[in-house]
Scaffold this motif. Structure first.
Motif, mmCIF file in Angstrom:
data_model
loop_
_atom_site.group_PDB
_atom_site.id
_atom_site.type_symbol
_atom_site.label_atom_id
_atom_site.label_comp_id
_atom_site.label_asym_id
_atom_site.label_seq_id
_atom_site.Cartn_x
_atom_site.Cartn_y
_atom_site.Cartn_z
ATOM 1 N N SER A 1 0.835 -1.423 0.086
ATOM 2 C CA SER A 1 0.060 0.324 0.360
ATOM 3 C C SER A 1 0.785 1.005 -0.022
ATOM 4 O O SER A 1 2.010 0.963 0.006
ATOM 5 N N LEU A 2 0.660 2.428 -0.301
ATOM 6 C CA LEU A 2 0.686 3.799 -0.144
ATOM 7 C C LEU A 2 2.369 3.491 1.183
ATOM 8 O O LEU A 2 2.901 4.273 1.073
ATOM 9 N N THR A 3 0.907 3.614 2.369
ATOM 10 C CA THR A 3 1.828 3.802 3.056
ATOM 11 C C THR A 3 2.683 2.750 3.815
ATOM 12 O O THR A 3 3.760 2.877 4.142
ATOM 13 N N GLY A 4 2.510 1.392 3.392
ATOM 14 C CA GLY A 4 3.489 0.276 3.755
ATOM 15 C C GLY A 4 4.396 0.897 3.568
ATOM 16 O O GLY A 4 6.057 0.161 3.091
ATOM 17 N N ARG A 5 4.576 0.396 1.573
ATOM 18 C CA ARG A 5 5.380 1.526 0.934
ATOM 19 C C ARG A 5 7.013 2.322 1.563
ATOM 20 O O ARG A 5 7.883 2.022 1.126
ATOM 21 N N TYR A 6 6.503 3.526 2.179
ATOM 22 C CA TYR A 6 6.792 3.876 2.749
ATOM 23 C C TYR A 6 7.527 3.772 4.303
ATOM 24 O O TYR A 6 8.681 4.464 5.006
ATOM 25 N N ALA A 7 6.508 2.276 4.543
ATOM 26 C CA ALA A 7 7.013 2.112 6.250
ATOM 27 C C ALA A 7 8.108 1.636 5.735
ATOM 28 O O ALA A 7 8.496 0.669 7.152
ATOM 29 N N GLY A 8 7.970 0.302 4.997
ATOM 30 C CA GLY A 8 9.065 -0.044 5.115
ATOM 31 C C GLY A 8 10.748 -0.356 5.144
ATOM 32 O O GLY A 8 11.092 1.105 5.282
#
Length: 516
Positions: free
Chosen positions: A359-366
């Motif tokens: 997801s959008l937030t998952g992409r930057y939280a990884g």
């Protein structure tokens, strides 16, 4: 009181009170300080706001997915929203309410020493001071906070000289890497960043920052709060900056009449003066004279990238290649009470950070390139630290993420709960961190400690640590039957923060990534 007057009084009061309508709002956390003003706006306009607070990226994802369908959106900026093709035609009307540029605050003595008091300083000069090691500052995470994103875009646009045509390559230059070498404190919100800066002044050896990048309003409020040992001199880079204009955006056409009443009240001279006086944001109503606490006028306004793909590429380059690499230590409860759904929720959360969440937030939280990730599982006993170094090339990163996923899959519940023994192990691990990394600890537990050291013993252990180790913050996650008191005590002692994972554990892990 006469009987007739007693009967008439409620009718008179009702006639003087406007009927209330309630609008749902998806808003940035920065709006929290407006609550007293919004209460009075509701009385004047008849429009009450029910605000759900979130970050810009998380809020954008909610809107794109349909998970949130508010009447209004109110973030500090709408630039990111307007780049999303999935929201085209849905942002029906927009009105700017107040202004606050993102600027640099430097301790007064350093501003004087460097000759920066006159204000004629460029982002290039600021980057040079950071690269030399003289400037050490705090800045919010651009993937979690608009103030951090504005600072990132501003400095890249100014240093590259490309305006809105910046690319990922512009973020990875030597000058930009030098600038971010000076970032010694990060956060998922501008408010928490300011609080952490203040707290750091009283912690032995941690008063190591001499700068803070944040909204002008936050820096002015800090100076006025008398909480600072030394005031901050505000630096407005002469090659430009980016200003938050806090637009209220209408999404629900049926609520346009209430939207117009709300905007009219918010932009009225009296409310604009209160916003300026109480929150130190600049008014948008030209009839309101600017207070002398603000420098006259604003510098050049720098542009945002012209497309979502360009902006995402810049963010990716910052997280993967340019920012100070992270050293993240996860202290993970694998006690018997974690069996079943709780362990599955933990595994899902960690697998999401390891690349499964697209997801959008998952992409930057990884987990990012160059990051050092340590798992310390614990039950009655504390397991040996499992360290994974994530490579900077695509193949190395893929292999490291696969290894992390295997370690997550191998987690098995059983035994008691030795929280403080595991935390002691984490701080010993933190003390071995490679130089130049930003180290933080995450503690996730679903219960109370029933094995190992007591809270008092851990406190004494922590207080005996060298200054560098005590500077490492622990972010705790409340989950299952965990004790909110114990989690808050640990976060307070170490300068961290507690996150509630009782309803959404994966969301809590992603939120914390903004602080790492």
């Amino acid at each position: 009181m006469r009987p007739a007057l007693a009967l008439l009084l409620p009718l008179l009061l009702a006639a003087c009170t406007k009927p209330q309508s309630t609008l749902t709002v998806l808003g940035g956390s920065e709006l929290a300080d407006l609550k007293p003003i919004l209460d009075d706006v509701a009385k004047a306009s008849g429009v009450t706001l029910k605000v759900s607070y979130t970050g810009t990226l998380d809020g954008t994802e909610q809107l794109l997915s349909g998970a949130a369908t508010p009447d209004l959106v109110w973030f500090s900026s709408d630039r990111y929203l307007r780049l999303q093709s999935g929201l085209k035609g849905k942002l029906l009307a927009s009105e700017k309410i107040m202004l606050s540029p993102v600027v640099l605050g430097v301790k007064q003595s350093f501003a004087r020493k460097w000759g920066w008091e006159g204000g004629k300083v460029s982002w290039k000069a600021i980057a040079a001071k950071a690269a030399s090691g003289e400037l050490s500052y705090g800045m919010a995470n651009p993937a979690a906070s608009n103030s951090g994103l504005s600072a990132l875009i501003g400095v890249v646009a100014a240093v590259s000289g490309k305006g809105d045509a910046i690319t990922a390559a512009d973020v990875t230059t030597g000058e930009l890497k030098g600038f971010f070498k000076g970032q010694a404190l990060t956060a998922g919100s501008s408010g928490w960043l300011a609080d952490a800066y203040v707290a750091g002044q009283s912690e032995g050896g941690q008063d190591r920052l001499n700068g803070l990048i944040n909204y002008e309003s936050v820096l002015l409020s800090l100076n006025a709060s008398r909480k600072l040992k030394e005031p901050l001199t505000l630096i407005y880079p002469q090659d430009g900056l980016i200003t938050a204009d806090y637009p209220v955006i209408l999404l629900n056409k049926a609520r346009q009449p209430e939207f117009e009443k709300l905007v009219s009240a918010l932009k009225s001279p009296d409310i604009q003066r209160r916003i300026m006086t109480e929150t130190r944001r600049r008014p948008v109503n030209g009839s309101v004279a600017l207070s002398n606490v603000f420098p006259a006028g604003l510098n050049i306004e720098l542009p945002f990238p012209g497309s979502a793909s360009a902006l995402n590429a810049v963010l990716d380059a910052y997280l993967q290649d340019t920012r100070r690499p992270a050293n993240t230590i996860f202290v993970l409860d694998t006690s018997g009470s974690m069996a079943g759904d709780r362990m599955e929720a933990l595994k899902t959360s960690l697998l999401g950070l390891s690349g499964a969440d697209t997801s959008l937030t998952g992409r930057y939280a990884g987990f990012a390139s160059r990051e050092r990730v340590t798992f310390i599982p614990f039950s009655s006993q504390v397991a040996a630290a499992q360290v994974t170094e994530i490579g900077s090339d695509a193949a190395g990163k893929a292999a490291a993420l696969a290894s992390l996923s295997e370690r997550v899959a191998a987690l098995n519940p059983g035994g008691g709960t030795n929280i403080y023994g595991a935390l002691e192990a984490a701080y010993r691990q933190a003390g071995q961190a490679p130089a130049g990394r930003y180290t933080s600890i995450v503690l996730m537990t679903d219960g109370e400690s029933n094995d190992g050291p007591s809270p008092g013993q851990f406190r004494r252990f922590y207080q005996s640590l060298p200054d560098a180790a005590r500077a490492v913050k622990t972010f705790t996650i409340l989950f299952g039957d965990g004790s909110s008191g114990a989690m808050n005590d640990i976060a307070t002692l170490t300068g961290g923060r507690t996150f509630d994972g009782t309803q959404d554990l994966q969301g809590a892990f992603k939120q914390i990534r903004g602080y790492q």
